[in-house]
Design a protein around this motif. Structure first.
Motif, short mmCIF file in Angstrom:
data_model
loop_
_atom_site.label_atom_id
_atom_site.label_comp_id
_atom_site.label_asym_id
_atom_site.label_seq_id
_atom_site.Cartn_x
_atom_site.Cartn_y
_atom_site.Cartn_z
N LEU A 282 4.52 26.98 26.27
CA LEU A 282 3.21 27.47 26.71
C LEU A 282 3.15 28.99 26.78
O LEU A 282 2.19 29.55 27.32
CB LEU A 282 2.83 26.86 28.06
N ALA A 283 4.14 29.67 26.23
CA ALA A 283 4.10 31.13 26.16
C ALA A 283 3.01 31.56 25.18
O ALA A 283 2.58 30.79 24.33
CB ALA A 283 5.46 31.66 25.71
N PRO A 284 2.51 32.81 25.30
CA PRO A 284 1.50 33.30 24.36
C PRO A 284 1.98 33.23 22.92
O PRO A 284 3.18 33.21 22.63
CB PRO A 284 1.28 34.75 24.80
N ARG A 285 1.02 33.23 22.00
CA ARG A 285 1.32 33.00 20.58
C ARG A 285 2.31 34.00 20.00
O ARG A 285 3.15 33.64 19.18
CB ARG A 285 0.02 33.03 19.77
N ASP A 286 2.20 35.28 20.37
CA ASP A 286 3.09 36.27 19.77
C ASP A 286 4.54 35.98 20.13
O ASP A 286 5.44 36.12 19.30
CB ASP A 286 2.69 37.69 20.20
N ILE A 287 4.77 35.54 21.35
CA ILE A 287 6.13 35.24 21.80
C ILE A 287 6.66 34.01 21.08
O ILE A 287 7.81 33.97 20.61
CB ILE A 287 6.15 35.05 23.32
N VAL A 288 5.83 32.99 20.96
CA VAL A 288 6.25 31.77 20.28
C VAL A 288 6.53 32.03 18.80
O VAL A 288 7.53 31.57 18.25
CB VAL A 288 5.21 30.65 20.45
N ALA A 289 5.64 32.79 18.16
CA ALA A 289 5.83 33.10 16.73
C ALA A 289 7.12 33.88 16.50
O ALA A 289 7.86 33.60 15.55
CB ALA A 289 4.63 33.87 16.19
N ARG A 290 7.39 34.87 17.35
CA ARG A 290 8.62 35.65 17.18
C ARG A 290 9.85 34.80 17.46
O ARG A 290 10.90 34.98 16.83
CB ARG A 290 8.59 36.89 18.07
N ALA A 291 9.75 33.90 18.43
CA ALA A 291 10.89 33.02 18.73
C ALA A 291 11.20 32.13 17.54
O ALA A 291 12.37 31.95 17.16
CB ALA A 291 10.58 32.17 19.97
N ILE A 292 10.17 31.57 16.92
CA ILE A 292 10.39 30.73 15.73
C ILE A 292 10.98 31.56 14.59
O ILE A 292 11.93 31.14 13.92
CB ILE A 292 9.07 30.07 15.29
N ARG A 298 18.04 33.40 12.22
CA ARG A 298 19.40 33.22 12.74
C ARG A 298 20.09 32.05 12.10
O ARG A 298 21.28 32.11 11.77
CB ARG A 298 19.34 33.04 14.27
N LEU A 299 19.34 30.96 11.89
CA LEU A 299 19.94 29.74 11.36
C LEU A 299 19.85 29.65 9.84
O LEU A 299 20.48 28.78 9.23
CB LEU A 299 19.24 28.51 11.97
N GLY A 300 19.05 30.54 9.23
CA GLY A 300 18.90 30.49 7.79
C GLY A 300 18.12 29.28 7.32
O GLY A 300 18.40 28.73 6.24
N VAL A 301 17.13 28.85 8.10
CA VAL A 301 16.32 27.68 7.74
C VAL A 301 14.90 28.13 7.40
O VAL A 301 14.46 29.23 7.77
CB VAL A 301 16.28 26.65 8.89
N ASP A 302 14.17 27.29 6.68
CA ASP A 302 12.84 27.68 6.25
C ASP A 302 11.74 27.11 7.14
O ASP A 302 10.54 27.31 6.87
CB ASP A 302 12.58 27.27 4.79
#
Length: 540
Positions: A282-292, A298-302
């Protein structure tokens, strides 16, 4: 489609989403003659695809102060509090107007509290998102469209693309616009007392976008060329959860899923958002987008996974019928498995500088909706504030026009479109190539996380592209694709310039070379270079 090549209207509305149609209907109710311009079908645009809903204080357990506080928090210190209060205080009356028009919002499941179901989304401290299942934009857009088509005061120009705004001989007032009829290739001259830019944002500047093809920054580019300031163009919101699927690259998975308990997962099934923020999903969109973005790199996934399958299947199907149905068409069953998701460019928080009546720097020209920068969103838009802004500022602009009608303009007084020195292009591949190159380097260099070096590279490339496009534009007859490419390249340049000027990380703008937030928040305002007086230039 109208037969007249040139015409006069009380108001020319460029764009047919929630903002444009709301303004047109408000003026039509007062007997004003309105033209509405749409690039494609009247209903086609970002509004049609909006899923989540409209934020407004509708429940007695909520308050204006709480909605204001949530908006200011999401905006990372850059919101104009006056604009925030102006918008939030008009939320309930905006919703009541839509309900009176017949928009079919989802009813509450019980008789307690508010009559309609209210959802909660990231950044909101209360349930205040009124919605029509998970297809709110479609419910709003189709309702407004039907009423616009029924109105004798509204003339609809479908499949027409605005080319350029027309100013008077001294360049101090907007008189209308030249528009391209894409069916015939003919350029019309439409004169108007007032002209309104309601043509959305510039999210197609990026390779991955949640928006339809129309979001090419046309209004922002035309206003800039007409001498209007733009602000905060560095704040491009990336929606955290766009479906990762080759057959549905722009299909959003509403954050209302996260409001109802959906979790973001790594490939190993670990829910990672709590590792990035105390509000987790439920964090704001900018935080969620940067986390993803950080987890993917970091994991090298798409992509990562969004999982709501732990909720009851009937609940999922009843609350998210459109998303569930589309996913089933693609072979994905969200009641039984997680969905693959990636961030995508979603909303332009900056735009043409306006006041609270939607007025720009050029008299006779208004900007509303995503085209405008009102100060509401600051450095990051709070979820579901966008449709609210459309209704509120369209109403405010209409009220201002009705209170202060402009002067009458005739089409004969406007300059005709000149095609005497151009030819048909035999190299359309140039447009397609430049379009792809622009969106690719903007995604790579001016995306979710930026650096000074990346921005320098982007600025160099956009300057080269703009020079090439300028030469092409001056030599060949215009097409819809060329108009959009020209506008998109200009707006990309404005985005890069704004990003280079902001020497901090704030809200949607994250620069690894300036990782900290400055103690004082200030908007990034770009001012067009001065232009010679047209009368004096002609005399010389």
């Amino acid at each position: 489609m109208p037969n007249d090549s040139n015409a006069f209207f009380d108001c020319l509305v460029i764009g047919s989403g929630a903002a444009g149609l709301t303004l047109a209907l408000r003026l039509a109710e007062a007997g004003r003659r309105v033209a509405v311009l749409s690039k494609s079908r009247l209903s086609e645009g970002s509004t049609l695809y909006a899923q989540g809903g409209i934020s407004a204080v509708l429940d007695d357990r909520d308050s204006v102060e709480s909605h204001v506080a949530d908006t200011l928090t999401a905006g990372a210190g850059l919101c104009d509090e006056q604009a925030v209060r102006f918008t939030v205080e008009r939320g309930r009356q905006s919703i009541e107007w839509l309900i009176a028009l017949g928009v079919g919002f989802t009813r509450a499941e019980d008789d307690a509290g508010y009559a309609y179901h209210l959802a909660r989304e990231g950044g909101h401290s209360h349930r205040r998102i009124i919605h029509a299942d998970d297809a709110t934009g479609r419910a709003v857009e189709t309702t407004l469209e039907a009423l616009a088509r029924q109105s004798d005061a509204i003339t609809v120009f479908e499949h027409h693309v605005a080319v350029e705004l027309i100013r008077d001989s001294r360049g101090v007032r907007c008189l209308g616009a030249h528009v391209l009829d894409t069916a015939t290739g003919h350029v019309r001259t439409l004169a108007a007392r007032d002209t309104v830019l309601a043509c959305g944002g510039a999210n197609l500047a990026y390779l991955y976008s949640s928006n339809p093809h129309a979001a090419s920054g046309d209004g922002i580019a035309m206003a800039w060329r007409a001498g209007c300031r733009v602000a905060n163009m560095e704040f491009m919101q990336f929606h955290p959860t766009c479906l990762f699927h080759p057959q549905a690259r722009s299909f959003l998975i509403s954050e209302a899923l996260r409001g109802e308990g959906a979790r973001l997962l790594r490939p190993d099934g670990h829910a990672f958002m709590a590792d990035h923020h105390e509000l987790a999903e439920l964090a704001p969109r900018d935080i969620v987008a940067r986390a993803i973005d950080a987890e993917m790199k970091r994991l090298g996934v798409d992509h990562v996974w969004l999982d709501i399958s732990h909720r009851d299947a009937d609940f999922i199907r009843s609350h998210f019928p459109a998303i569930h149905g589309r996913c089933l068409e693609l072979g994905l069953d969200m009641t039984r498995e997680p969905l693959p998701v990636v961030p995508a460019a979603h909303y332009t928080c900056g735009g043409v500088v306006t006041d609270l009546a939607g007025r720009t720097d050029l008299p006779g020209l208004y900007a509303i909706g995503e085209t405008a920068c009102t100060g509401l969103h600051g450095a990051n838009r709070l979820a579901s504030n966008s449709l609210l802004e459309c209704i509120v500022f369209a109403t405010a602009a209409a009220d201002h026009m009705l209170a202060e009608p402009g002067e009458t303009i005739t089409p004969q007084a406007l300059p005709a479109w000149d095609e005497s020195r151009v030819t048909d292009s035999d190299e359309e591949v140039v447009v397609a190539h430049n379009w792809h190159e622009l969106r690719r380097f903007m995604w790579d260099y001016v995306g979710i996380v930026r650096t000074n070096k990346r921005l320098e590279r982007a600025r160099h490339r956009v300057e080269l592209l703009r020079a090439e496009i300028h030469e092409y534009y001056g030599s060949f007859r215009i097409t819809a694709d060329l108009i959009e490419l020209r506008n998109l390249a200009l707006v990309a340049d404005l985005i890069v310039q704004s990003a280079q000027q902001r020497r901090e990380s704030r809200g949607l703008h994250a620069n690894l070379d300036y990782p900290n937030r400055l103690p004082q928040a200030a908007p990034t305002v770009l001012v067009p270079p001065p232009r010679p007086d047209p009368v004096q230039a002609a005399a010389r």
